[in-house]
Design an enzyme around this catalytic site. Structure first.
Site, short mmCIF file in Angstrom:
data_model
loop_
_atom_site.label_atom_id
_atom_site.label_comp_id
_atom_site.label_asym_id
_atom_site.label_seq_id
_atom_site.Cartn_x
_atom_site.Cartn_y
_atom_site.Cartn_z
N GLY A 8 0.78 -1.23 0.00
CA GLY A 8 0.00 0.00 0.00
C GLY A 8 0.80 1.28 0.00
CG HIS A 53 2.69 0.90 -5.30
ND1 HIS A 53 2.98 1.91 -4.41
CD2 HIS A 53 3.18 -0.23 -4.75
CE1 HIS A 53 3.63 1.41 -3.37
NE2 HIS A 53 3.76 0.11 -3.55
CG PHE A 90 -1.36 2.22 -4.14
CD1 PHE A 90 -0.62 1.14 -3.67
CD2 PHE A 90 -2.72 2.04 -4.36
CE1 PHE A 90 -1.22 -0.09 -3.41
CE2 PHE A 90 -3.33 0.81 -4.11
CZ PHE A 90 -2.58 -0.26 -3.63
CG HIS A 91 5.11 5.02 -4.83
ND1 HIS A 91 5.60 4.28 -5.90
CD2 HIS A 91 5.50 4.36 -3.72
CE1 HIS A 91 6.28 3.26 -5.45
NE2 HIS A 91 6.24 3.26 -4.12
CE LYS A 106 11.81 0.95 -3.91
NZ LYS A 106 12.21 0.29 -2.64
CD GLN A 151 9.65 -8.09 -2.62
OE1 GLN A 151 9.57 -8.01 -1.41
NE2 GLN A 151 8.97 -7.30 -3.42
CB SER A 162 5.62 3.05 0.67
OG SER A 162 4.94 2.49 -0.43
O1 PAF Z 1 7.34 -5.41 -2.11
C1 PAF Z 1 6.42 -5.40 -1.27
O2 PAF Z 1 5.66 -4.44 -1.15
C2 PAF Z 1 6.24 -6.59 -0.35
O3 PAF Z 1 7.46 -7.14 0.01
C3 PAF Z 1 5.30 -7.67 -0.94
C4 PAF Z 1 5.88 -8.29 -2.19
C5 PAF Z 1 3.95 -7.07 -1.23
C6 PAF Z 1 5.10 -8.79 0.09
O4 PAF Z 1 4.55 -8.32 1.26
#
Ligand code: PAF
Length: 286
Positions: free
Chosen positions: A31, A37, A33-34, A149, A153, A186
């Protein structure tokens, strides 16, 4: 746009999409959002018939001294923004719905998670892969979009999807930057006016590193030279505490010694011991 908060309801929605042979694109988010997103939502729209955005500040990916309690959250604001992008479903579950009392399972990816953010934030990636696996099972997307970014992940999620045979195409979206060059996040909302220059040192150091490589034949450049150049740019700001500056292979995330077209500069820096920012860039080419 429909707001769904219960896991049972989202499973029903996605079941109906599947029965109608509609493809589903998922954008997992926490959440606030920018534009970053919103670009992910647009990319999802291009790749699927129905777009689901999840909004869940996932407690299990935060360490004990991290910013879980202060993480920005405004469901009304985010609903408006998602609706503006033509999102079909905003899935915003409560914590207890995702992790009921006796919840006790973890999805853990090895190999790519022991270095970089994995070593500075122990348990972080287990929290990410556990929640993302749950979101995949609840929404059964055909594609899922993540920002570059959070490069590590993205790599970890791609590995999880390969290892566990999720039938999902994982798409990475290039970093979206402010006009100043600051990578959108965020967490930028925590930055105070006087901290902006320090925050911008990440991007400036990336620019300097890319410029340095572009003026030389890449094989002649050592990762050590790049790291020292970046270190000097960032360390100039007393607000900055460097977590890591590394040059890694963009697939294995292992350290590079010489620069190649696969060398990725990755940075994590804490501003005034409060705001942890990350950024990255390929060093050669686009
Ligand atoms: O990148 C994110 O905002 C979080 O790590 C994700 C992938 C939504 C998991 O909570």
């Amino acid at each position: 746009m429909r707001l769904v908060t219960s896991p049972t309801d989202i499973k029903e929605v996605t079941e109906r999409y599947h029965l109608r042979h509609l493809t589903v694109g998922l954008v997992p988010t926490m959440g606030w959002f920018h534009e970053g997103h919103l670009s992910l939502m647009r990319m999802a729209r291009k790749n699927a018939d129905k777009v689901i955005v999840s909004l869940f500040v996932n407690p299990i990916q935060f360490g004990p001294n991290e910013d879980l309690d202060s993480y920005p959250y405004d469901l009304e604001r985010d609903s408006r923004l998602a609706e503006g992008e033509g999102v079909d479903i905003l899935f915003a579950p409560e914590k207890n719905a995702m992790y009921p009392k006796n919840f006790g399972s973890t999805v853990s990816v090895t190999g790519l998670t022991s270095q970089l953010c994995g070593s500075s934030r122990p348990g972080h990636f287990d929290g990410v892969t556990t929640v993302v696996a749950k979101l995949f099972n609840l929404t059964r997307p055909h594609s899922a979009i993540f920002g570059e970014k959070d490069y590590q992940q993205l790599a970890v999620i791609k590995k999880m999807v390969r290892d566990l045979d999720f039938p999902i195409k994982i798409l990475g979206h290039p970093i979206v930057r402010e006009k100043s060059g600051l990578a959108m996040s965020s967490r930028n909302s925590y930055l105070e006016k006087g901290e902006m220059d320090a925050a911008l040192s990440l991007f400036r150091s990336i620019q300097k590193a890319r410029e340095f490589v572009s003026k030389r034949s890449a094989e002649d450049v050592d990762a050590a030279q790049i790291k020292s150049l970046v270190h000097n740019v960032i360390n100039f700001h007393r607000e900055c505490e460097i977590d890591y500056i590394k040059v890694v292979n963009d697939t294995t995330l292992e350290d590079c010694h010489k620069i190649t077209k696969n060398s990725l500069l990755v940075l994590a820096v804490k501003i005034n011991n409060r705001i942890r920012l990350i950024d990255n860039s390929i060093l050669k080419g686009s």
